[in-house]
Every structure is written in C-alpha cells, then in structure tokens.
Write a protein that holds these residues in place. Structure first.
Motif, short mmCIF file in Angstrom:
data_model
loop_
_atom_site.label_atom_id
_atom_site.label_comp_id
_atom_site.label_asym_id
_atom_site.label_seq_id
_atom_site.Cartn_x
_atom_site.Cartn_y
_atom_site.Cartn_z
N GLU A 29 0.83 -1.20 0.00
CA GLU A 29 0.00 0.00 0.00
C GLU A 29 0.87 1.25 0.00
O GLU A 29 0.59 2.21 -0.74
CB GLU A 29 -0.90 -0.02 1.23
N HIS A 30 1.93 1.26 0.78
CA HIS A 30 2.83 2.41 0.82
C HIS A 30 3.59 2.57 -0.50
O HIS A 30 3.74 3.68 -1.01
CB HIS A 30 3.82 2.28 1.97
N ILE A 31 4.06 1.47 -1.06
CA ILE A 31 4.79 1.52 -2.33
C ILE A 31 3.88 2.04 -3.44
O ILE A 31 4.27 2.92 -4.22
CB ILE A 31 5.36 0.13 -2.68
N ALA A 32 2.65 1.54 -3.50
CA ALA A 32 1.71 1.99 -4.53
C ALA A 32 1.37 3.46 -4.34
O ALA A 32 1.25 4.21 -5.31
CB ALA A 32 0.45 1.13 -4.50
N GLY A 33 1.22 3.89 -3.10
CA GLY A 33 0.91 5.29 -2.83
C GLY A 33 2.01 6.22 -3.27
O GLY A 33 1.76 7.25 -3.91
N TRP A 34 3.24 5.88 -2.94
CA TRP A 34 4.37 6.73 -3.34
C TRP A 34 4.58 6.70 -4.85
O TRP A 34 4.96 7.71 -5.45
CB TRP A 34 5.64 6.33 -2.61
N ALA A 35 4.35 5.54 -5.48
CA ALA A 35 4.46 5.47 -6.94
C ALA A 35 3.42 6.40 -7.58
O ALA A 35 3.73 7.10 -8.56
CB ALA A 35 4.26 4.04 -7.41
N PHE A 36 2.22 6.44 -7.04
CA PHE A 36 1.19 7.34 -7.56
C PHE A 36 1.62 8.80 -7.40
O PHE A 36 1.44 9.61 -8.31
CB PHE A 36 -0.14 7.10 -6.84
N VAL A 37 2.21 9.15 -6.27
CA VAL A 37 2.66 10.52 -6.03
C VAL A 37 3.72 10.92 -7.04
O VAL A 37 3.68 12.01 -7.61
CB VAL A 37 3.19 10.67 -4.58
N VAL A 38 4.66 10.03 -7.30
CA VAL A 38 5.74 10.32 -8.25
C VAL A 38 5.19 10.48 -9.66
O VAL A 38 5.54 11.43 -10.37
CB VAL A 38 6.83 9.23 -8.19
N VAL A 39 4.32 9.59 -10.07
CA VAL A 39 3.75 9.66 -11.42
C VAL A 39 2.90 10.93 -11.57
O VAL A 39 2.96 11.62 -12.60
CB VAL A 39 2.91 8.40 -11.73
N PHE A 40 2.14 11.27 -10.55
CA PHE A 40 1.33 12.48 -10.60
C PHE A 40 2.21 13.73 -10.68
O PHE A 40 1.93 14.65 -11.44
CB PHE A 40 0.42 12.56 -9.37
N ALA A 41 3.33 13.75 -9.94
CA ALA A 41 4.24 14.89 -9.99
C ALA A 41 4.88 15.01 -11.37
O ALA A 41 5.03 16.12 -11.88
CB ALA A 41 5.33 14.72 -8.92
N MET A 42 5.22 13.89 -11.99
CA MET A 42 5.79 13.94 -13.33
C MET A 42 4.77 14.46 -14.33
O MET A 42 5.11 15.24 -15.22
CB MET A 42 6.29 12.55 -13.76
N LEU A 43 3.52 14.05 -14.20
CA LEU A 43 2.47 14.51 -15.09
C LEU A 43 2.25 16.03 -14.96
O LEU A 43 2.15 16.74 -15.96
CB LEU A 43 1.15 13.78 -14.80
N VAL A 44 2.20 16.51 -13.72
CA VAL A 44 2.00 17.94 -13.48
C VAL A 44 3.16 18.74 -14.06
O VAL A 44 2.97 19.78 -14.69
CB VAL A 44 1.84 18.21 -11.97
N THR A 45 4.38 18.22 -13.90
CA THR A 45 5.55 18.91 -14.43
C THR A 45 5.55 18.94 -15.96
O THR A 45 5.82 19.97 -16.58
CB THR A 45 6.83 18.24 -13.91
N GLN A 46 5.22 17.82 -16.58
CA GLN A 46 5.20 17.73 -18.03
C GLN A 46 4.13 18.63 -18.65
O GLN A 46 4.33 19.20 -19.73
CB GLN A 46 4.97 16.28 -18.50
N LEU A 47 3.02 18.78 -17.98
CA LEU A 47 1.93 19.62 -18.50
C LEU A 47 2.15 21.10 -18.18
O LEU A 47 1.40 21.94 -18.67
CB LEU A 47 0.58 19.16 -17.94
N GLY A 48 3.15 21.40 -17.40
CA GLY A 48 3.47 22.78 -17.08
C GLY A 48 2.46 23.42 -16.14
O GLY A 48 2.25 24.63 -16.17
#
Length: 50
Positions: A29-48
């Motif tokens: 659960e913790h690994i999946a949660g942190w993976a979601f946070v990282v992917v979401f941060a990458m998406l936000v950064t890529q979309l500016g």
C-alpha cells in the motif's frame, strides 16, 4: 439460547469481515501510494501546471 449456540454466535461475530484487504498489505500500500505521487508529480511537471 443454549451455551453451544451462544459460543457459535460469538465466534462468527469475531470473524465478521468487511471484504477489504487484510492487514498484511501495508508495504504494498505504501509503495503503490508513493508510486502514484511520483507519477502524478511527473504529469504535473510535463503539462506545465506547476
């Protein structure tokens, strides 16, 4: 109510489950949660958006 039926009812009451995951999945659960946070941060950064 007899002693046998009372003991049987108490046993079933303790074993009642809601159907959710067991308590042993905290690590995943913790690994999946942190993976979601990282992917979401990458998406936000890529979309500016930040």
């Amino acid at each position: 109510m007899t002693a046998t039926s009372a003991a049987g009812n108490a046993h079933h009451a303790r074993r009642a489950r809601t159907g959710g995951p067991g308590d042993g999945s905290k690590l995943m659960e913790h690994i999946a949660g942190w993976a979601f946070v990282v992917v979401f941060a990458m998406l936000v950064t890529q979309l500016g958006l930040l």
